[in-house]
Enzyme design. Structure first.
Site, PDB file in Angstrom:
ATOM      1  N   GLN A  36       2.904 -17.366   2.959  1.00  0.00           N
ATOM      2  CA  GLN A  36       3.146 -18.064   4.224  1.00  0.00           C
ATOM      3  C   GLN A  36       4.590 -17.909   4.694  1.00  0.00           C
ATOM      4  OE1 GLN A  36       1.178 -19.885   6.246  1.00  0.00           O
ATOM      5  NE2 GLN A  36       2.693 -20.990   7.465  1.00  0.00           N
TER       6      GLN A  36
ATOM      7  N   SER B 215      13.632 -12.388  -2.307  1.00  0.00           N
ATOM      8  CA  SER B 215      14.412 -11.420  -3.079  1.00  0.00           C
ATOM      9  C   SER B 215      15.826 -11.305  -2.533  1.00  0.00           C
ATOM     10  CB  SER B 215      13.724 -10.054  -3.061  1.00  0.00           C
ATOM     11  OG  SER B 215      12.412 -10.146  -3.573  1.00  0.00           O
ATOM     12  N   ARG B 216      16.010 -11.588  -1.246  1.00  0.00           N
ATOM     13  CA  ARG B 216      17.332 -11.466  -0.632  1.00  0.00           C
ATOM     14  C   ARG B 216      18.263 -12.631  -0.978  1.00  0.00           C
ATOM     15  NH1 ARG B 216      14.063  -8.811   3.401  1.00  0.00           N
ATOM     16  NH2 ARG B 216      14.966  -6.786   3.940  1.00  0.00           N
TER      17      ARG B 216
ATOM     18  N   HIS C 193       6.110 -14.489  -5.443  1.00  0.00           N
ATOM     19  CA  HIS C 193       5.215 -13.379  -5.793  1.00  0.00           C
ATOM     20  C   HIS C 193       4.265 -13.783  -6.922  1.00  0.00           C
ATOM     21  CE1 HIS C 193       8.885 -11.028  -4.355  1.00  0.00           C
ATOM     22  NE2 HIS C 193       7.933 -10.626  -3.538  1.00  0.00           N
TER      23      HIS C 193
END
Length: 304
Positions: free
Chosen positions: A152, A190-191, A41
């Protein structure tokens, strides 16, 4: 001294701020996120800060893109930490809309792109991309950005959003950023925080398989089945429950038998309860194959 980052929690608040920004003649860049920010991010925010005069980051965990039994309830929420990161980077506006400010409960409008959304994650997560497109269309209307930045890693999402922006005449230029990876090759997500220590050790097997497949293509392999077998073997050895391994056309996202043109080598699978995705895009021609980004200038921007 960097001006203090502004915050808005409703479309009306964001519109009031951005009306003043446009009067100043600044170009606006949008980085849509669901929070739990990581280096991927951050790289997109930095792209916006370099290319756009005014950077908006949205933070909204969108319930419309989660299917039944998916991880909406446990999706990481780190709003205070995210705000601190963005302020330090120099973000101009953090848009954190309340759910009731975006969705009324009586919504009857949907957005869908046929074709590219039917394959890969679209096949295994029905309705997911309709939810993504709806919230992105709302963000494009609320923020009215000149530029929007996507990663991407979520290549299928990026292709579908580019298609929507072109087809619906959103006056926005879409930019893609390279996938940002951990030192062992795992794509940042994030996972990843949901992985157990053992699963985290195994997780790079997906990227390792994709690299093997890409290397085979670069050495001349043009049979997509042979390429997929390499990726599948690496993921299986790593303990993945495989969702898909595919070689698809970079524009239509349709599976291909012969590897040529711009292609996407993509994979998805679960380690335990955590679903991970990754991909490598290649431009394949008579002289060989090189990695690329899935950017389509003819779809981007408002010029026709």
């Amino acid at each position: 001294m960097t001006p203090k980052m502004k915050k808005a929690t409703s479309p009306a608040e964001a519109a009031e701020i951005l009306t003043r920004v446009r009067r100043e003649g600044l170009s606006t860049g949008l980085v849509p996120t669901m929070g739990a920010l990581h280096e991927g991010h951050i790289s997109l925010v930095k792209m916006s800060l370099e290319r756009s005069g005014y950077t908006v980051v949205s933070l909204f965990v969108n319930p419309k893109q989660f299917g039944e039994g998916e991880d909406l309830e446990k999706y990481p929420m780190t709003e205070e930490r995210d705000a601190e990161i963005l302020e330090e980077l120099g973000c101009d506006l953090l848009f954190m809309p309340r759910q009731d400010s975006l969705y009324s409960g009586a919504d009857r409008t949907s957005v869908s792109v046929s074709g590219p959304g039917d394959y890969l994650c679209g096949a295994s997560r029905p309705g997911h991309f309709d939810g993504v497109l709806l919230v992105v269309a709302k963000l494009f209307n609320i923020i009215n950005p000149d530029h929007a930045y996507f990663g991407q890693k979520d290549a299928q999402q990026a292709v579908i959003i580019q298609r929507m922006a072109y087809d619906l005449d959103f006056p926005v230029r879409i930019f893609l950023g390279q996938t940002v990876r951990e030192d062992d090759g795992l794509a940042m997500s994030s996972r990843n925080m949901f992985l157990s220590p053992e699963e985290r050790i195994a997780a790079p097997a997906m990227h390792a398989g994709l690299l093997e497949g890409a290397e085979a293509i670069q050495k001349g392999e043009r049979d997509s089945s042979a390429v997929k077998r390499l990726v599948t073997a690496s993921m299986t050895e790593g303990g993945f429950e495989i969702d898909y391994v595919e070689v698809v056309d970079g524009g239509t996202l349709q599976p291909v038998q012969s590897v040529e043109g711009t292609i996407l080598l993509a994979a998805a699978g679960k380690l335990g309860a955590t679903r991970l995705i990754d991909n490598i895009a290649l431009k394949v021609g008579p002289e060989g194959a090189t990695e690329t980004l899935l950017e389509f200038p003819e779809w981007s921007g408002y010029e026709r």
